[in-house]
Write a protein that holds these residues in place. Sequence first.
Motif, PDB file in Angstrom:
ATOM      1  N   ARG A  24       3.699   1.375   0.716  1.00 37.44           N
ATOM      2  CA  ARG A  24       2.527   1.190  -0.155  1.00 37.44           C
ATOM      3  C   ARG A  24       1.371   0.566   0.615  1.00 37.44           C
ATOM      4  N   ILE A  26       0.673   0.873   3.788  1.00 34.17           N
ATOM      5  CA  ILE A  26       0.006   1.865   4.649  1.00 34.17           C
ATOM      6  C   ILE A  26      -0.786   2.871   3.805  1.00 34.17           C
ATOM      7  N   VAL A  27      -0.211   3.288   2.696  1.00 36.11           N
ATOM      8  CA  VAL A  27      -0.939   4.218   1.815  1.00 36.11           C
ATOM      9  C   VAL A  27      -2.254   3.574   1.376  1.00 36.11           C
ATOM     10  N   ASP A  28      -2.183   2.341   0.956  1.00 41.54           N
ATOM     11  CA  ASP A  28      -3.401   1.645   0.524  1.00 41.54           C
ATOM     12  C   ASP A  28      -4.356   1.436   1.695  1.00 41.54           C
TER      13      ASP A  28
ATOM     14  N   PHE B  19      -4.574   9.357  -4.708  1.00 41.78           N
ATOM     15  CA  PHE B  19      -3.880   9.288  -3.414  1.00 41.78           C
ATOM     16  C   PHE B  19      -2.957   8.077  -3.365  1.00 41.78           C
ATOM     17  N   ARG B  20      -3.443   6.950  -3.847  1.00 41.08           N
ATOM     18  CA  ARG B  20      -2.602   5.742  -3.866  1.00 41.08           C
ATOM     19  C   ARG B  20      -1.361   5.968  -4.729  1.00 41.08           C
ATOM     20  N   GLY B  23       0.837   8.677  -3.205  1.00 43.79           N
ATOM     21  CA  GLY B  23       1.378   8.118  -1.968  1.00 43.79           C
ATOM     22  C   GLY B  23       2.600   7.264  -2.256  1.00 43.79           C
ATOM     23  N   ARG B  24       2.496   6.410  -3.268  1.00 45.59           N
ATOM     24  CA  ARG B  24       3.643   5.591  -3.666  1.00 45.59           C
ATOM     25  C   ARG B  24       4.802   6.463  -4.105  1.00 45.59           C
ATOM     26  N   VAL B  27       6.425   7.868  -0.995  1.00 48.15           N
ATOM     27  CA  VAL B  27       7.153   6.793  -0.300  1.00 48.15           C
ATOM     28  C   VAL B  27       8.458   6.492  -1.039  1.00 48.15           C
ATOM     29  N   LEU B 103       6.257   5.464   8.933  1.00 47.14           N
ATOM     30  CA  LEU B 103       4.987   4.839   8.555  1.00 47.14           C
ATOM     31  C   LEU B 103       3.949   4.984   9.673  1.00 47.14           C
ATOM     32  N   LEU B 106       2.673   8.445   9.255  1.00 49.90           N
ATOM     33  CA  LEU B 106       1.768   8.459   8.096  1.00 49.90           C
ATOM     34  C   LEU B 106       0.386   7.936   8.486  1.00 49.90           C
ATOM     35  N   LEU B 107       0.385   6.841   9.203  1.00 53.60           N
ATOM     36  CA  LEU B 107      -0.876   6.242   9.616  1.00 53.60           C
ATOM     37  C   LEU B 107      -1.668   7.196  10.521  1.00 53.60           C
TER      38      LEU B 107
END
Lengths: 480, 480
Positions: A24, A26-28, B19-20, B23-24, B27, B103, B106-107
């Motif tokens: 979360r 990284i998504v944020d 997206f948030r 995204g969660r 994840v 992660l 993802l980044l």
Amino acid sequence: MREGAEVGDRRHHMSSEEFRRHGRQIVDWIADYWECVETLPVLAQVEPGAVRAKLPQEPPVEGRPFDELMALLDDVVVPGLTHWQSPNFFAFFPANVSGPSVLGELLAAGLGTQGMLWATSPSCTELESHVMDWMTRMLGLPDDFRASSSGGGVIQDSASSATLCAMLAARERATGFACSLQGLRAPLRAYASTQAHSSVEKAAAIAGIGRSGLCAVDTDPMLRMNPDLLAAAIARDRKQGKEPFFVCATVGTTSSLAVDPVRAIGELCRSEGLWLHVDAAMAGTAALCPEYRYLNDGLEFADSYCVNPHKWMLTNFDCDCFFVADRAPLLSALSVLPEYLRNQASESGAVIDYRDWQIPLGRRFRALKLWFVIHHYGIRGLQCQVRKHIALAKEFAGWVHDATDFELAAPTTLNLVCFRHRGGDAVNRRLLDELNGSGKVYLSHTVIDDRLTLRLCVGQPRTEQHHVRAAWELICSMAP
Amino acid sequence: MREGAEVGDRRHHMSSEEFRRHGRQIVDWIADYWECVETLPVLAQVEPGAVRAKLPQEPPVEGRPFDELMALLDDVVVPGLTHWQSPNFFAFFPANVSGPSVLGELLAAGLGTQGMLWATSPSCTELESHVMDWMTRMLGLPDDFRASSSGGGVIQDSASSATLCAMLAARERATGFACSLQGLRAPLRAYASTQAHSSVEKAAAIAGIGRSGLCAVDTDPMLRMNPDLLAAAIARDRKQGKEPFFVCATVGTTSSLAVDPVRAIGELCRSEGLWLHVDAAMAGTAALCPEYRYLNDGLEFADSYCVNPHKWMLTNFDCDCFFVADRAPLLSALSVLPEYLRNQASESGAVIDYRDWQIPLGRRFRALKLWFVIHHYGIRGLQCQVRKHIALAKEFAGWVHDATDFELAAPTTLNLVCFRHRGGDAVNRRLLDELNGSGKVYLSHTVIDDRLTLRLCVGQPRTEQHHVRAAWELICSMAP
């Protein structure tokens, strides 16, 4: 406290709970980054070595906390980034990304599946064939490029690799399917325009043709390959005992988005028995829209074709869509079959094993992100992007056209504006350096008609009219 | 309601909020997947075409809801997956992933930065040089492989690409730095053992050497290249007017993890003037531990080397660490310099431009995931993984050794057990098919001493002793 080898090992892993939490985070972080990216200097303002100097010299012996990583990310990594997702990024070509694409990439990473063979993950292969067939429909590409035909599509990492694969397939066909086994024996000749991408030259070097085995054909004043000069070059080479085998036509050159006359080149290739590869890395995406479908003219003559959703179709790098009209030469050039990869599905002939369609053996589940993008946007949403970027570029070109101190260096047919100050190379060089040094915009350059030329390419999802307007005002304010 | 082009375009994008949220969702989906993956059939139990048949025939014209995508993921994609992250996955080699790695990937996707040149994102290049230097320290590799030396390291997508790059650099050096320009003219000869990875053959095909230009050198009974036979082959080839130029030694073959005698091969290469590439794709990771550092013996003779953190070091595919002792031949083989990529930093010579170290031009920010992994686990955490997997493999080998109906086909020195039922090929073939068809485990096979041999490779982070024990019990219960 528990003990033993298993616990000792478990201790090092990120727990499920930690993964959810940091996930979360990284998504944020990404969502925040996208929201504020336009406030950051587009081109990194760091000196060589500055990033490394701030990183810990030695790798950690014991694992370190995640928050320390996030702090280093903010303090060290971000200041050294050039922000390709900034709405003020107008350099090179776009490498635009989108929410659905990033989430598709995340999912692929989490699944960690290997798609080298159909058997090593059927979904990975079949979803890829499926979305590649979708792409042929979305872009109006020839039926031969579908998996159900003699040809088919595959996702490559880049147009460079696609061009190399095309050249290897062409080399294989030209040598009676002998080269991959026996090696290169004759002096083969490849052709591309003087404006073609550097990857054609790189492919020639890799394939053993040599950079000097690539003939750079001159262009017309619009920077499109001149097919008469191509014909003359082929005839001259044949007379000298060389063996022409491959032509790369470009639909949208990197320098100026010039579009080679694919139909005329294709007819020539057909009559001469040469392989025609069409590189439409960025511009090919515009064929999503009926009004730009003309970019596909002559594609029925193409033996291979590529377009990069990772440039202008909101899909993370790497995602190049590479198509062949006949898969046999490609497979002959690249197939390997060690015992440890043998399996019933492959031997049945009923499946595609994509490892034989590319340079590497292993492959990620890249089709996921492309699927996510197409599903989320639909054809309509993707068309909308293309139209918007082209409209913004044309608007910018209009301002250049109307300015007395500036001139257009090439026609603006799509999303790239090539222009220059009338003051000459030194003025343009200084202007470019000042613009990029300001951190407010990032443009790149090329040389057209032997003169330094600025390039402004519009392709970011967050680029709005006011960004393009601000870029123009900055250019005018910095011009002498 | 707002109107106009900008709003029309905005409408299609995933909002920051969406997206948030999604995204969660992804994840959590991944965390749930990892928690339950061991309950899923390891090898996909689908027929060819089954996945495609359930996907929408046509690409959507209008964008579709994200939840529909998630439903298709669960209903169509997952049943067609082979689960490489299952603790019951013992086939081929591991392609293990970890929380920090996912992660990091993802980044990298969110940043969407292009690392083709130092200037196009300094952090991308400098973090890569930095973690590659870390890797040399972590694994005890020669100083020549550091960026501050004549050589350096670069992340490639795969060992296949690393081998190809090594062969291209070798070809360049062997031809007096002429081949990339003039093309291949002499019949060059490459060497690897009969047990070497298929990518060596593929690289020879691509580079124009030809598959038949690769000499497969016989091995000793332990399946290690025989250096005397290598010397004899080189002498014979020279006598026939061929030009030896390249040797690939393998540290841990795919088939049986055999380790070629790198020192003896290296001394021969040095005296014969041949390029030595060392492929340590999986086994090289074991050198993290002092007790396996012997795997590096003779590496000071290597011109190039590769190891894959995406196999056994908890880093998502793609992440192959490729090192050269001297970067000049590699750069000569792969450099291109079109006008539109020229920039001051490159011309100053003070920076690395990784596009000249690889086949493609573009590149993702892959160093992030490797950095995340090293930072999170530390050397100690990574060592712990290696030791655990090797201990489990040795335990399994002990059970095989003690069973009257089974035999070991090769010594178990690291994390791979090669074994077979004494009943012969047909029995082993049937046993393998039944095991994999059960969905409870996935093993692969090879041929050793002309006999079908089962391979059990331990490398998943979630594989515990009870999984290996259950696999053995299943094997015993299915054996005749």
